[in-house]
Scaffold this active site. Structure first.
Site, PDB file in Angstrom:
ATOM      1  N   GLY A  98     -18.267 -43.046  44.916  1.00  0.00           N
ATOM      2  CA  GLY A  98     -17.806 -41.870  45.052  1.00  0.00           C
ATOM      3  C   GLY A  98     -19.110 -41.548  44.168  1.00  0.00           C
ATOM      4  O   GLY A  98     -18.922 -40.203  43.865  1.00  0.00           O
ATOM      5  N   THR A  99     -20.077 -41.929  43.988  1.00  0.00           N
ATOM      6  CA  THR A  99     -21.061 -40.991  42.643  1.00  0.00           C
ATOM      7  C   THR A  99     -21.528 -39.775  43.196  1.00  0.00           C
ATOM      8  O   THR A  99     -21.951 -39.075  43.217  1.00  0.00           O
ATOM      9  CB  THR A  99     -21.844 -41.929  42.331  1.00  0.00           C
ATOM     10  OG1 THR A  99     -23.249 -42.578  43.099  1.00  0.00           O
ATOM     11  CG2 THR A  99     -21.592 -43.054  41.565  1.00  0.00           C
ATOM     12  N   ASN A 100     -21.761 -39.670  44.288  1.00  0.00           N
ATOM     13  CA  ASN A 100     -22.261 -38.975  45.065  1.00  0.00           C
ATOM     14  C   ASN A 100     -21.104 -37.791  45.111  1.00  0.00           C
ATOM     15  O   ASN A 100     -21.604 -36.482  45.278  1.00  0.00           O
ATOM     16  CB  ASN A 100     -22.770 -39.118  46.879  1.00  0.00           C
ATOM     17  CG  ASN A 100     -24.804 -39.227  46.301  1.00  0.00           C
ATOM     18  OD1 ASN A 100     -24.939 -38.745  46.229  1.00  0.00           O
ATOM     19  ND2 ASN A 100     -24.329 -40.654  46.222  1.00  0.00           N
ATOM     20  N   MET A 120     -19.389 -44.662  55.246  1.00  0.00           N
ATOM     21  CA  MET A 120     -20.217 -46.670  55.646  1.00  0.00           C
ATOM     22  C   MET A 120     -19.677 -47.079  57.444  1.00  0.00           C
ATOM     23  O   MET A 120     -19.751 -47.482  57.547  1.00  0.00           O
ATOM     24  CB  MET A 120     -20.114 -47.713  54.947  1.00  0.00           C
ATOM     25  CG  MET A 120     -20.413 -47.257  53.697  1.00  0.00           C
ATOM     26  SD  MET A 120     -22.248 -46.514  53.922  1.00  0.00           S
ATOM     27  CE  MET A 120     -22.567 -47.474  51.870  1.00  0.00           C
ATOM     28  N   ILE A 153     -20.127 -45.723  61.366  1.00  0.00           N
ATOM     29  CA  ILE A 153     -21.132 -44.367  62.118  1.00  0.00           C
ATOM     30  C   ILE A 153     -19.652 -43.808  63.683  1.00  0.00           C
ATOM     31  O   ILE A 153     -19.197 -44.809  64.233  1.00  0.00           O
ATOM     32  CB  ILE A 153     -21.719 -45.495  63.215  1.00  0.00           C
ATOM     33  CG1 ILE A 153     -22.735 -45.611  61.856  1.00  0.00           C
ATOM     34  CG2 ILE A 153     -22.434 -44.763  64.091  1.00  0.00           C
ATOM     35  CD1 ILE A 153     -24.025 -46.867  62.018  1.00  0.00           C
ATOM     36  N   LEU A 154     -19.654 -43.024  63.112  1.00  0.00           N
ATOM     37  CA  LEU A 154     -18.172 -42.264  64.313  1.00  0.00           C
ATOM     38  C   LEU A 154     -19.086 -42.227  65.652  1.00  0.00           C
ATOM     39  O   LEU A 154     -20.200 -42.130  65.817  1.00  0.00           O
ATOM     40  CB  LEU A 154     -17.793 -41.267  62.947  1.00  0.00           C
ATOM     41  CG  LEU A 154     -17.149 -41.498  62.246  1.00  0.00           C
ATOM     42  CD1 LEU A 154     -16.726 -39.498  61.831  1.00  0.00           C
ATOM     43  CD2 LEU A 154     -16.298 -42.311  62.145  1.00  0.00           C
ATOM     44  N   ASN A 210     -25.965 -35.759  55.815  1.00  0.00           N
ATOM     45  CA  ASN A 210     -25.419 -36.706  54.979  1.00  0.00           C
ATOM     46  C   ASN A 210     -26.336 -37.304  53.970  1.00  0.00           C
ATOM     47  O   ASN A 210     -27.889 -36.804  54.187  1.00  0.00           O
ATOM     48  CB  ASN A 210     -25.807 -37.972  56.489  1.00  0.00           C
ATOM     49  CG  ASN A 210     -25.718 -39.901  56.007  1.00  0.00           C
ATOM     50  OD1 ASN A 210     -24.703 -40.086  55.322  1.00  0.00           O
ATOM     51  ND2 ASN A 210     -26.594 -40.789  55.814  1.00  0.00           N
ATOM     52  N   HIS A 246     -28.959 -40.490  52.800  1.00  0.00           N
ATOM     53  CA  HIS A 246     -29.237 -41.293  52.844  1.00  0.00           C
ATOM     54  C   HIS A 246     -30.335 -41.255  52.079  1.00  0.00           C
ATOM     55  O   HIS A 246     -31.357 -41.435  51.231  1.00  0.00           O
ATOM     56  CB  HIS A 246     -29.455 -41.368  54.292  1.00  0.00           C
ATOM     57  CG  HIS A 246     -30.292 -43.080  54.542  1.00  0.00           C
ATOM     58  ND1 HIS A 246     -30.225 -44.231  55.134  1.00  0.00           N
ATOM     59  CD2 HIS A 246     -31.910 -42.900  53.993  1.00  0.00           C
ATOM     60  CE1 HIS A 246     -30.414 -44.941  55.034  1.00  0.00           C
ATOM     61  NE2 HIS A 246     -31.222 -44.997  55.000  1.00  0.00           N
TER      62      HIS A 246
END
Ligand code: GAR
Length: 207
Positions: free
Chosen positions: A12-14, A91, A93-94, A108, A110
């Site tokens: 969770g650094t972002n 992580m 893919i929905l 998102n 990337h």
């Protein structure tokens, strides 16, 4: 004030970059109202606790398939009245049923300059391993809208980062995070919340 829901799966650094940007007033017209994790016990959840942000765990492994999991995520997003959904190291893919319900309202981050080193199988450290293998001199990060094509949605912001000769995947990952991801993700979120992003013909224009 827009409701921002952040989806996480790990450290969770972002997410932290978003929390810091919110605290310092960089994100205007939006608040992180809920964080949803696909895994229990991850450090991202500690970060939410420290900042009194509500969190929910919707564990991927408790669902038999991706469609059932996606329905659970969609229900949660609807319950949270999300205006913007941010994948911040999420992580899974929905299924497309989620993006169809939130068109141009999910973004998102990337860790590469899309269209390089992206798509199914390119996530986390793997992206940096491939960049080093290829010997690129520049890599970076991309924030884009999520569509049904993995890493294929309209690009909002990108930032380039230098690759150095003795980089390891871990060192490169850290530089890309520090110099690119943690900067452009809060910027993109703020632009969205200020209604400054316009999507036309699969391209994003900043107003
Ligand atoms: C980040 O580098 C993010 O860009 C990447 O995973 C890391 C998560 O770190 N995401 C992907 O690779 C998605 N395809 P964080 O949990 O510390 O934010």
């Amino acid at each position: 004030m827009k409701n921002i829901v952040v989806l996480v799966s790990g450290g969770g650094t972002n997410l932290q970059a978003l929390i810091d940007a919110q605290d310092s007033g960089i994100i205007k017209d939006g608040r992180i109202t809920c964080v949803i994790s696909s895994k229990p016990g991850v450090y991202a959840l500690e970060r939410t606790k420290k900042h009194n942000i509500r969190s929910r765990v919707i564990a991927r492994k408790e669902y038999s398939d991706v469609v059932e999991y996606s329905k659970a995520i969609l229900n949660a997003l609807n319950e949270e009245k999300a205006d913007l959904v941010v994948y911040a190291g999420f992580m899974t893919i929905l299924d497309e049923l989620v993006v169809k319900a939130y068109p141009n309202r999910m973004m998102n981050v990337h860790p590469a300059l899309i269209p390089s080193f992206c798509g199914k199988g390119y996530y986390g450290l793997r992206v940096h391993e491939e960049a080093l293998k290829k010997g690129v001199k520049l890599t970076g990060a991309t924030v884009h809208f999520v569509t049904e094509v993995c890493d294929g949605g309209p690009i909002i912001l990108q930032k380039a980062v230098e690759v150095l000769d003795d980089d390891t995947p871990e060192i490169l990952q850290k530089r890309v995070m520090e110099q690119a991801e943690w900067k452009i993700l809060p910027q993109a979120v703020s632009l969205f919340c200020e209604d400054r992003l316009e999507v036309r013909d699969d391209r994003v224009y900043i107003k």
